[in-house]
Scaffold this motif. Sequence first.
Motif, mmCIF file in Angstrom:
data_model
loop_
_atom_site.group_PDB
_atom_site.id
_atom_site.type_symbol
_atom_site.label_atom_id
_atom_site.label_comp_id
_atom_site.label_asym_id
_atom_site.label_seq_id
_atom_site.Cartn_x
_atom_site.Cartn_y
_atom_site.Cartn_z
ATOM 1 N N VAL A 37 40.388 -41.708 73.785
ATOM 2 C CA VAL A 37 40.485 -41.727 72.318
ATOM 3 C C VAL A 37 41.327 -42.929 71.903
ATOM 4 O O VAL A 37 40.931 -43.709 71.030
ATOM 5 N N ASN A 38 42.483 -43.090 72.541
ATOM 6 C CA ASN A 38 43.367 -44.220 72.223
ATOM 7 C C ASN A 38 42.656 -45.543 72.438
ATOM 8 O O ASN A 38 42.777 -46.472 71.626
ATOM 9 N N ARG A 39 41.911 -45.652 73.525
ATOM 10 C CA ARG A 39 41.193 -46.893 73.841
ATOM 11 C C ARG A 39 40.116 -47.188 72.803
ATOM 12 O O ARG A 39 39.941 -48.325 72.376
ATOM 13 N N ALA A 40 39.402 -46.163 72.359
ATOM 14 C CA ALA A 40 38.357 -46.360 71.354
ATOM 15 C C ALA A 40 38.961 -46.835 70.034
ATOM 16 O O ALA A 40 38.389 -47.696 69.354
ATOM 17 N N SER A 44 38.413 -50.605 68.201
ATOM 18 C CA SER A 44 37.978 -50.812 66.819
ATOM 19 C C SER A 44 38.820 -51.899 66.148
ATOM 20 O O SER A 44 38.366 -52.546 65.207
ATOM 21 N N ILE A 45 40.018 -52.098 66.660
ATOM 22 C CA ILE A 45 40.896 -53.154 66.142
ATOM 23 C C ILE A 45 40.611 -54.473 66.852
ATOM 24 O O ILE A 45 40.361 -55.499 66.215
ATOM 25 N N THR A 46 40.622 -54.436 68.187
ATOM 26 C CA THR A 46 40.589 -55.687 68.952
ATOM 27 C C THR A 46 39.195 -56.249 69.193
ATOM 28 O O THR A 46 39.043 -57.462 69.312
ATOM 29 N N GLU A 47 38.191 -55.408 69.284
ATOM 30 C CA GLU A 47 36.839 -55.907 69.553
ATOM 31 C C GLU A 47 35.976 -55.950 68.299
ATOM 32 O O GLU A 47 35.375 -56.959 67.994
ATOM 33 N N CYS A 48 35.918 -54.842 67.573
ATOM 34 C CA CYS A 48 35.090 -54.795 66.369
ATOM 35 C C CYS A 48 35.791 -55.465 65.195
ATOM 36 O O CYS A 48 35.203 -56.274 64.500
ATOM 37 N N GLY A 49 37.038 -55.093 64.980
ATOM 38 C CA GLY A 49 37.795 -55.651 63.865
ATOM 39 C C GLY A 49 37.570 -54.936 62.540
ATOM 40 O O GLY A 49 38.008 -55.421 61.499
ATOM 41 N N CYS A 50 36.912 -53.775 62.578
ATOM 42 C CA CYS A 50 36.670 -53.063 61.318
ATOM 43 C C CYS A 50 37.965 -52.531 60.715
ATOM 44 O O CYS A 50 38.050 -52.352 59.500
ATOM 45 N N ILE A 51 38.963 -52.297 61.562
ATOM 46 C CA ILE A 51 40.287 -51.955 61.047
ATOM 47 C C ILE A 51 41.299 -52.933 61.626
ATOM 48 O O ILE A 51 41.077 -53.518 62.685
ATOM 49 N N LYS A 74 53.615 -45.580 55.299
ATOM 50 C CA LYS A 74 52.327 -46.267 55.433
ATOM 51 C C LYS A 74 51.693 -45.930 56.779
ATOM 52 O O LYS A 74 52.368 -45.612 57.745
ATOM 53 N N SER A 75 50.367 -46.072 56.840
ATOM 54 C CA SER A 75 49.649 -45.864 58.102
ATOM 55 C C SER A 75 49.623 -47.140 58.934
ATOM 56 O O SER A 75 49.265 -47.099 60.105
ATOM 57 N N HIS A 76 49.970 -48.260 58.328
ATOM 58 C CA HIS A 76 49.924 -49.577 58.958
ATOM 59 C C HIS A 76 48.497 -50.053 59.211
ATOM 60 O O HIS A 76 48.284 -51.054 59.883
ATOM 61 N N MET A 77 47.523 -49.317 58.703
ATOM 62 C CA MET A 77 46.124 -49.642 58.948
ATOM 63 C C MET A 77 45.499 -50.220 57.686
ATOM 64 O O MET A 77 45.713 -49.726 56.590
ATOM 65 N N ASN A 78 44.703 -51.270 57.880
ATOM 66 C CA ASN A 78 43.902 -51.846 56.800
ATOM 67 C C ASN A 78 42.441 -51.766 57.199
ATOM 68 O O ASN A 78 42.093 -51.968 58.361
ATOM 69 N N GLY A 79 41.584 -51.518 56.239
ATOM 70 C CA GLY A 79 40.153 -51.443 56.490
ATOM 71 C C GLY A 79 39.697 -50.023 56.736
ATOM 72 O O GLY A 79 40.464 -49.065 56.599
ATOM 73 N N GLU A 80 38.423 -49.893 57.086
ATOM 74 C CA GLU A 80 37.799 -48.605 57.375
ATOM 75 C C GLU A 80 36.993 -48.720 58.642
ATOM 76 O O GLU A 80 36.417 -49.765 58.926
ATOM 77 N N CYS A 82 33.981 -48.711 60.944
ATOM 78 C CA CYS A 82 32.541 -48.864 60.768
ATOM 79 C C CYS A 82 31.870 -47.647 61.418
ATOM 80 O O CYS A 82 32.510 -46.882 62.145
ATOM 81 N N GLU A 83 30.608 -47.459 61.160
ATOM 82 C CA GLU A 83 29.915 -46.274 61.675
ATOM 83 C C GLU A 83 29.884 -46.255 63.207
ATOM 84 O O GLU A 83 30.036 -45.202 63.815
ATOM 85 N N ASN A 84 29.739 -47.414 63.853
ATOM 86 C CA ASN A 84 29.723 -47.461 65.321
ATOM 87 C C ASN A 84 31.061 -47.017 65.904
ATOM 88 O O ASN A 84 31.107 -46.224 66.846
ATOM 89 N N CYS A 85 32.139 -47.527 65.349
ATOM 90 C CA CYS A 85 33.473 -47.156 65.846
ATOM 91 C C CYS A 85 33.774 -45.695 65.535
ATOM 92 O O CYS A 85 34.338 -44.975 66.356
ATOM 93 N N ARG A 86 33.389 -45.246 64.343
ATOM 94 C CA ARG A 86 33.598 -43.842 63.976
ATOM 95 C C ARG A 86 32.876 -42.926 64.966
ATOM 96 O O ARG A 86 33.430 -41.943 65.445
ATOM 97 N N ASP A 87 31.638 -43.264 65.306
ATOM 98 C CA ASP A 87 30.870 -42.466 66.270
ATOM 99 C C ASP A 87 31.514 -42.472 67.650
ATOM 100 O O ASP A 87 31.579 -41.444 68.319
#
Length: 131
Positions: A37-40, A44-51, A74-80, A82-87
């Motif tokens: 879970v942590n790796r996924a 999403s941050i380092t490979e996809c960049g959606c967040i 704050k959550s320290h997170m920006n963005g949302e 994407c559907e691939n990362c969410r899945d």
Amino acid sequence: MSAPTLHEFQQQVSELLLRHRSLLDVVTKFSQAGASVNRAVAKSITECGCIELNARNQGFTEQMALDQALRQSKSHMNGELCENCRDAIRGEMGKNLFYLSALCNLLDINMEDVVTKEAEKCSTLGIFNFT
């Protein structure tokens, strides 16, 4: 189709778990699933960049009022996601939940009891639950 109850899910896991009936197998698979879970999330941050992650000190002080601290946190997170990362994250969380259920089964612990007791603790301790 409605979502299964925790009891139904726990029963389903009990019926499906064949290979990993050893407590050591289940504990290590549960740990591995948590790391996945942590790796996924990290991917999403380092490979996809959606967040994006921009972590810094929350800036709380001992004198700060609780309502101000809540507004400031704050959550320290920006963005949302994407559907691939969410899945991907949802899938890894599912595996984690599967092995948590398997661990509960081996230790004869009812998952609904775990959730109920944790909810009671949260209600009693409120915001101070995890400080």
